[in-house]
Scaffold this motif. Structure first.
Motif, PDB file in Angstrom:
ATOM      1  N   MET A  49      67.198  45.922  20.914  1.00 20.17           N
ATOM      2  CA  MET A  49      66.396  47.010  21.456  1.00 20.17           C
ATOM      3  C   MET A  49      67.010  48.235  21.698  1.00 20.17           C
ATOM      4  O   MET A  49      67.858  48.620  22.332  1.00 20.17           O
ATOM      5  N   ASP A  50      66.013  49.232  21.655  1.00 20.58           N
ATOM      6  CA  ASP A  50      66.028  50.745  22.017  1.00 20.58           C
ATOM      7  C   ASP A  50      65.061  50.889  22.977  1.00 20.58           C
ATOM      8  O   ASP A  50      64.017  51.275  22.676  1.00 20.58           O
ATOM      9  N   GLY A  51      65.325  50.907  24.302  1.00 30.73           N
ATOM     10  CA  GLY A  51      64.288  50.909  25.088  1.00 30.73           C
ATOM     11  C   GLY A  51      63.262  49.731  24.990  1.00 30.73           C
ATOM     12  O   GLY A  51      63.847  48.400  25.025  1.00 30.73           O
ATOM     13  N   ASP A  52      62.108  49.969  24.625  1.00 35.54           N
ATOM     14  CA  ASP A  52      61.043  49.119  24.577  1.00 35.54           C
ATOM     15  C   ASP A  52      60.712  48.926  23.039  1.00 35.54           C
ATOM     16  O   ASP A  52      59.664  48.050  22.793  1.00 35.54           O
ATOM     17  N   THR A  53      61.492  49.470  22.310  1.00 39.28           N
ATOM     18  CA  THR A  53      61.449  49.282  20.820  1.00 39.28           C
ATOM     19  C   THR A  53      62.309  48.458  19.905  1.00 39.28           C
ATOM     20  O   THR A  53      63.575  48.415  20.377  1.00 39.28           O
ATOM     21  N   ILE A  54      61.795  47.595  19.060  1.00 37.80           N
ATOM     22  CA  ILE A  54      62.549  46.872  18.466  1.00 37.80           C
ATOM     23  C   ILE A  54      63.539  47.541  17.340  1.00 37.80           C
ATOM     24  O   ILE A  54      63.052  47.948  16.183  1.00 37.80           O
ATOM     25  N   ALA A  55      64.688  48.139  17.512  1.00 37.86           N
ATOM     26  CA  ALA A  55      65.478  48.940  16.571  1.00 37.86           C
ATOM     27  C   ALA A  55      66.014  48.096  15.555  1.00 37.86           C
ATOM     28  O   ALA A  55      65.947  48.715  14.361  1.00 37.86           O
ATOM     29  N   ASP A  56      66.163  46.995  15.703  1.00 42.56           N
ATOM     30  CA  ASP A  56      66.676  46.117  14.551  1.00 42.56           C
ATOM     31  C   ASP A  56      66.399  44.621  14.944  1.00 42.56           C
ATOM     32  O   ASP A  56      66.483  44.407  15.987  1.00 42.56           O
ATOM     33  N   VAL A  57      66.054  43.851  13.842  1.00 41.12           N
ATOM     34  CA  VAL A  57      65.954  42.459  14.034  1.00 41.12           C
ATOM     35  C   VAL A  57      66.598  41.688  12.551  1.00 41.12           C
ATOM     36  O   VAL A  57      66.050  42.231  11.702  1.00 41.12           O
ATOM     37  N   ASN A  79      60.580  41.955   9.082  1.00 46.15           N
ATOM     38  CA  ASN A  79      60.041  43.282   8.282  1.00 46.15           C
ATOM     39  C   ASN A  79      59.010  43.936   9.251  1.00 46.15           C
ATOM     40  O   ASN A  79      58.651  45.108   9.272  1.00 46.15           O
ATOM     41  N   ALA A  80      57.779  42.972   9.558  1.00 40.89           N
ATOM     42  CA  ALA A  80      56.641  43.401  10.163  1.00 40.89           C
ATOM     43  C   ALA A  80      56.896  43.934  11.498  1.00 40.89           C
ATOM     44  O   ALA A  80      56.346  44.905  12.046  1.00 40.89           O
ATOM     45  N   VAL A  81      58.217  43.513  12.331  1.00 43.51           N
ATOM     46  CA  VAL A  81      58.259  43.748  13.721  1.00 43.51           C
ATOM     47  C   VAL A  81      59.313  44.990  14.090  1.00 43.51           C
ATOM     48  O   VAL A  81      59.327  45.679  15.085  1.00 43.51           O
ATOM     49  N   ARG A  82      59.999  45.361  13.024  1.00 43.06           N
ATOM     50  CA  ARG A  82      61.025  46.155  13.158  1.00 43.06           C
ATOM     51  C   ARG A  82      60.378  47.568  13.083  1.00 43.06           C
ATOM     52  O   ARG A  82      59.415  47.974  12.728  1.00 43.06           O
ATOM     53  N   GLY A  83      60.754  48.206  14.256  1.00 44.96           N
ATOM     54  CA  GLY A  83      60.374  49.482  14.733  1.00 44.96           C
ATOM     55  C   GLY A  83      58.913  49.396  15.461  1.00 44.96           C
ATOM     56  O   GLY A  83      58.625  50.512  16.132  1.00 44.96           O
ATOM     57  N   LYS A  84      58.588  48.437  15.783  1.00 41.08           N
ATOM     58  CA  LYS A  84      57.377  48.289  16.755  1.00 41.08           C
ATOM     59  C   LYS A  84      57.973  48.003  18.154  1.00 41.08           C
ATOM     60  O   LYS A  84      59.145  47.666  18.420  1.00 41.08           O
ATOM     61  N   SER A  85      56.998  48.218  19.091  1.00 40.72           N
ATOM     62  CA  SER A  85      57.379  47.938  20.498  1.00 40.72           C
ATOM     63  C   SER A  85      57.316  46.411  20.969  1.00 40.72           C
ATOM     64  O   SER A  85      56.695  45.900  20.102  1.00 40.72           O
TER      65      SER A  85
END
Ligand code: ZN
Length: 141
Positions: A49-57, A79-85
């Motif tokens: 996590m980067d704060g509230d964002t999924i930086a990598d998964v 693929n779908a959630v990377r970069g999402k809050s």
């Protein structure tokens, strides 16, 4: 519709044979796991996590474990959630779960390939396993 179904199956097969984002995640900040005794699937999802964002998964499955649907779902979920809050990922999971239990495939992007799972109730757990593991990771204090 037959052609579309075949296309969808080929996408699922491709992701199950060549999973994206499979393997341990360096510097993971949280993880969650899921087990589906009905099918034998098991998955661990790690997030950074980067704060509230999924930086990598990324996700891992034990060698030889997991059916095609569970692996493809884990691959496409990452693929779908990377970069999402966190909230966006939760909302996408809610839409995905609605779809695979027979609801509309609204605003799920490529994940629409799993709409056919609704016809096979025993497969719903396979398709949602990685998502449940993700949710556990996102909501681990
Ligand atoms: Zn399965």
């Amino acid at each position: 519709m037959a052609d579309l179904r075949e296309l969808y199956q080929s996408v699922i097969l491709d992701h199950s044979r060549s999973p994206r984002n499979s393997g341990p995640l360096a510097e993971a900040t949280a993880s969650g796991s899921g087990h589906n005794p009905m099918c034998g699937d098991a998955v661990v999802v790690q997030v950074r996590m980067d704060g509230d964002t999924i930086a990598d998964v990324r996700f891992t499955t034990p060698p030889g474990v997991g059916c095609a649907v569970s692996k493809a779902s884990a691959s496409m979920m990452t693929n779908a959630v990377r970069g999402k809050s966190r909230d966006e990922a939760d909302a996408l999971f809610a839409r995905f779960q609605r779809m695979v239990t027979g609801g509309p495939a609204d605003d799920v992007g490529h994940l629409a390939v799993f709409a056919g799972v609704a016809q096979f109730p025993v497969r719903v757990k396979c398709a949602t396993l990685a998502w449940h593991a993700l949710r556990a990771a996102l909501h681990t204090p």
